[in-house]
Each structure stands twice: as structure tokens, then as C-alpha cells.
Design a protein around this motif. Structure first.
Motif, mmCIF file in Angstrom:
data_model
loop_
_atom_site.group_PDB
_atom_site.id
_atom_site.type_symbol
_atom_site.label_atom_id
_atom_site.label_comp_id
_atom_site.label_asym_id
_atom_site.label_seq_id
_atom_site.Cartn_x
_atom_site.Cartn_y
_atom_site.Cartn_z
ATOM 1 N N GLU A 86 64.821 130.833 -59.525
ATOM 2 C CA GLU A 86 66.050 130.565 -60.173
ATOM 3 C C GLU A 86 66.601 129.215 -59.835
ATOM 4 O O GLU A 86 65.983 128.627 -58.407
ATOM 5 C CB GLU A 86 67.345 131.597 -59.870
ATOM 6 C CG GLU A 86 67.027 132.723 -60.195
ATOM 7 C CD GLU A 86 67.915 133.745 -59.464
ATOM 8 O OE1 GLU A 86 68.599 134.449 -60.376
ATOM 9 O OE2 GLU A 86 67.888 133.611 -58.600
ATOM 10 N N VAL A 87 67.116 128.546 -60.756
ATOM 11 C CA VAL A 87 67.857 127.145 -60.226
ATOM 12 C C VAL A 87 69.387 127.307 -60.321
ATOM 13 O O VAL A 87 69.925 127.995 -60.980
ATOM 14 C CB VAL A 87 67.719 126.183 -61.604
ATOM 15 C CG1 VAL A 87 68.365 124.811 -61.310
ATOM 16 C CG2 VAL A 87 66.242 125.943 -61.919
ATOM 17 N N VAL A 88 69.773 126.773 -59.087
ATOM 18 C CA VAL A 88 71.130 127.047 -58.510
ATOM 19 C C VAL A 88 71.801 125.761 -58.229
ATOM 20 O O VAL A 88 71.060 124.627 -57.797
ATOM 21 C CB VAL A 88 71.149 127.695 -57.252
ATOM 22 C CG1 VAL A 88 72.621 128.256 -56.980
ATOM 23 C CG2 VAL A 88 70.449 129.170 -57.305
ATOM 24 N N GLY A 89 73.012 125.511 -59.049
ATOM 25 C CA GLY A 89 73.771 124.485 -58.436
ATOM 26 C C GLY A 89 74.033 123.422 -59.528
ATOM 27 O O GLY A 89 74.952 122.427 -59.481
ATOM 28 N N GLU A 92 73.475 118.290 -57.861
ATOM 29 C CA GLU A 92 72.842 118.745 -56.550
ATOM 30 C C GLU A 92 72.245 120.304 -57.001
ATOM 31 O O GLU A 92 72.998 120.923 -57.802
ATOM 32 C CB GLU A 92 73.519 119.022 -55.482
ATOM 33 C CG GLU A 92 74.114 117.448 -55.028
ATOM 34 C CD GLU A 92 74.572 117.553 -53.369
ATOM 35 O OE1 GLU A 92 74.847 118.479 -52.724
ATOM 36 O OE2 GLU A 92 75.273 116.539 -53.327
ATOM 37 N N PHE A 93 71.033 120.527 -56.731
ATOM 38 C CA PHE A 93 70.645 121.899 -56.987
ATOM 39 C C PHE A 93 69.562 122.189 -55.879
ATOM 40 O O PHE A 93 68.871 121.436 -55.143
ATOM 41 C CB PHE A 93 69.915 122.089 -58.337
ATOM 42 C CG PHE A 93 68.699 121.114 -58.496
ATOM 43 C CD1 PHE A 93 67.251 121.840 -58.632
ATOM 44 C CD2 PHE A 93 68.596 119.748 -58.816
ATOM 45 C CE1 PHE A 93 66.101 121.115 -58.636
ATOM 46 C CE2 PHE A 93 67.234 118.920 -58.775
ATOM 47 C CZ PHE A 93 66.284 119.748 -58.767
ATOM 48 N N LYS A 94 69.175 123.495 -56.095
ATOM 49 C CA LYS A 94 67.928 123.837 -55.293
ATOM 50 C C LYS A 94 67.460 125.217 -56.146
ATOM 51 O O LYS A 94 67.952 125.719 -56.962
ATOM 52 C CB LYS A 94 68.422 124.602 -54.067
ATOM 53 C CG LYS A 94 68.968 123.757 -52.950
ATOM 54 C CD LYS A 94 69.187 124.098 -51.631
ATOM 55 C CE LYS A 94 67.989 124.320 -50.662
ATOM 56 N NZ LYS A 94 67.501 123.224 -50.057
ATOM 57 N N TYR A 95 66.162 125.475 -55.788
ATOM 58 C CA TYR A 95 65.299 126.670 -56.277
ATOM 59 C C TYR A 95 65.521 127.897 -55.361
ATOM 60 O O TYR A 95 65.598 127.875 -54.128
ATOM 61 C CB TYR A 95 63.944 126.468 -56.400
ATOM 62 C CG TYR A 95 63.455 125.205 -57.418
ATOM 63 C CD1 TYR A 95 63.980 125.217 -58.674
ATOM 64 C CD2 TYR A 95 62.871 124.069 -56.953
ATOM 65 C CE1 TYR A 95 63.525 124.545 -59.792
ATOM 66 C CE2 TYR A 95 62.601 123.282 -58.013
ATOM 67 C CZ TYR A 95 63.209 123.254 -59.050
ATOM 68 O OH TYR A 95 62.569 122.190 -60.121
ATOM 69 N N ASP A 115 77.607 124.567 -60.258
ATOM 70 C CA ASP A 115 77.795 125.977 -60.369
ATOM 71 C C ASP A 115 76.867 126.790 -59.409
ATOM 72 O O ASP A 115 75.649 126.769 -59.900
ATOM 73 C CB ASP A 115 77.537 126.566 -61.821
ATOM 74 C CG ASP A 115 77.901 127.960 -61.895
ATOM 75 O OD1 ASP A 115 78.003 128.617 -60.995
ATOM 76 O OD2 ASP A 115 77.866 128.339 -63.069
ATOM 77 N N TRP A 116 77.390 126.884 -58.129
ATOM 78 C CA TRP A 116 76.466 127.543 -57.126
ATOM 79 C C TRP A 116 76.383 129.079 -57.276
ATOM 80 O O TRP A 116 75.868 129.828 -56.580
ATOM 81 C CB TRP A 116 76.805 127.254 -55.835
ATOM 82 C CG TRP A 116 76.317 125.663 -55.558
ATOM 83 C CD1 TRP A 116 77.392 124.555 -55.898
ATOM 84 C CD2 TRP A 116 75.124 125.048 -55.187
ATOM 85 N NE1 TRP A 116 76.461 123.318 -55.747
ATOM 86 C CE2 TRP A 116 75.252 123.836 -55.343
ATOM 87 C CE3 TRP A 116 74.035 125.718 -54.970
ATOM 88 C CZ2 TRP A 116 74.194 122.668 -54.797
ATOM 89 C CZ3 TRP A 116 73.093 124.821 -54.641
ATOM 90 C CH2 TRP A 116 72.915 123.625 -54.799
ATOM 91 N N ASP A 117 77.414 129.577 -58.260
ATOM 92 C CA ASP A 117 77.744 131.228 -57.957
ATOM 93 C C ASP A 117 76.818 131.728 -59.311
ATOM 94 O O ASP A 117 76.588 132.933 -59.324
ATOM 95 C CB ASP A 117 79.229 131.544 -58.360
ATOM 96 C CG ASP A 117 80.055 130.983 -57.374
ATOM 97 O OD1 ASP A 117 79.463 131.122 -55.973
ATOM 98 O OD2 ASP A 117 81.052 130.661 -57.541
ATOM 99 N N ASN A 118 76.105 131.087 -60.186
ATOM 100 C CA ASN A 118 75.473 131.600 -61.385
ATOM 101 C C ASN A 118 74.158 131.105 -61.467
ATOM 102 O O ASN A 118 74.053 130.204 -62.454
ATOM 103 C CB ASN A 118 76.185 131.435 -62.678
ATOM 104 C CG ASN A 118 77.742 131.989 -62.620
ATOM 105 O OD1 ASN A 118 77.644 133.292 -62.542
ATOM 106 N ND2 ASN A 118 78.589 131.332 -62.393
#
Length: 96
Positions: free
Chosen positions: A28-31, A63-66, A35-38
Motif C-alpha cells: 500500500e501507498v501511505v501518506g 511525503e509517503f511510504k510503502y 493522509d496517513w490514515d487511509n
């Protein structure tokens, strides 16, 4: 890999995220858009490759993370940079 396609008629950029992670069942891609909650689930392709396309506003930074298999956080080595996060690590940076 991150591919950016800027739309001439809209203030949007289509961003294609592609990542290969051995033995991953779910990525998943987060951030994105702060939006770090979805998390956004990526589509599994052949082998260990996952991808997704997202439309993001032009002239923005994200900013994001996998998130791999719901428990392992990874950065994208081809991101535009990295920024420190509150957990003592870093997040990937995407400049659109």
C-alpha cells in the motif's frame, strides 16, 4: 519507479508508482495528500511487482511510504528525496 505525466488541460499530474518486493502479498501507498490514515492498495502484477496510478495536484510535495504486508515500512529509492519523520526514520518525498 515513479513516472509523472503532467496533464495540459488540468492542474493535475498522473503519478504511476511501481515497486517490486519479493514475497509480498500486499503493498500500500501511505501518506499521499498528507493522509496517513487511509492506505491506498496497489495492484499486484506479474511476479513481485505492484503498481498504482494516482492523480495529484501540480506544484505540491508529498511525503509517503510503502506499507508491505501490513507491517513493514519502506521508502522508494527513486523518490525525489527523503525527509525525517517523527519515528526516527525517513519518509520518501514526491515533488509534483
Amino acid at each position: 519507479m515513479i513516472q509523472k505525466t503532467y496533464l495540459k488541460t488540468k492542474d493535475q499530474c498522473k503519478v504511476k508508482f511501481t515497486v517490486s518486493i519479493e514475497n509480498a502479498d500486499k503493498v500500500e501507498v501511505v501518506g499521499l495528500n498528507d493522509d496517513w490514515d487511509n492506505p491506498i492498495e496497489m495492484n499486484k502484477k506479474k511476479g513481485d511487482t505492484f503498481e498504482i496510478v494516482q492523480s495529484l495536484p501540480k506544484n505540491t510535495h508529498h511525503e509517503f511510504k510503502y506499507l508491505v504486508n501490513g507491517s513493514e515500512w519502506r521508502n522508494d529509492p527513486e523518490a525525489d528525496g527523503e525527509a525525517p519523520n517523527e519515528f526516527g526514520g525517513t519518509n520518501s518525498i514526491l515533488a509534483v
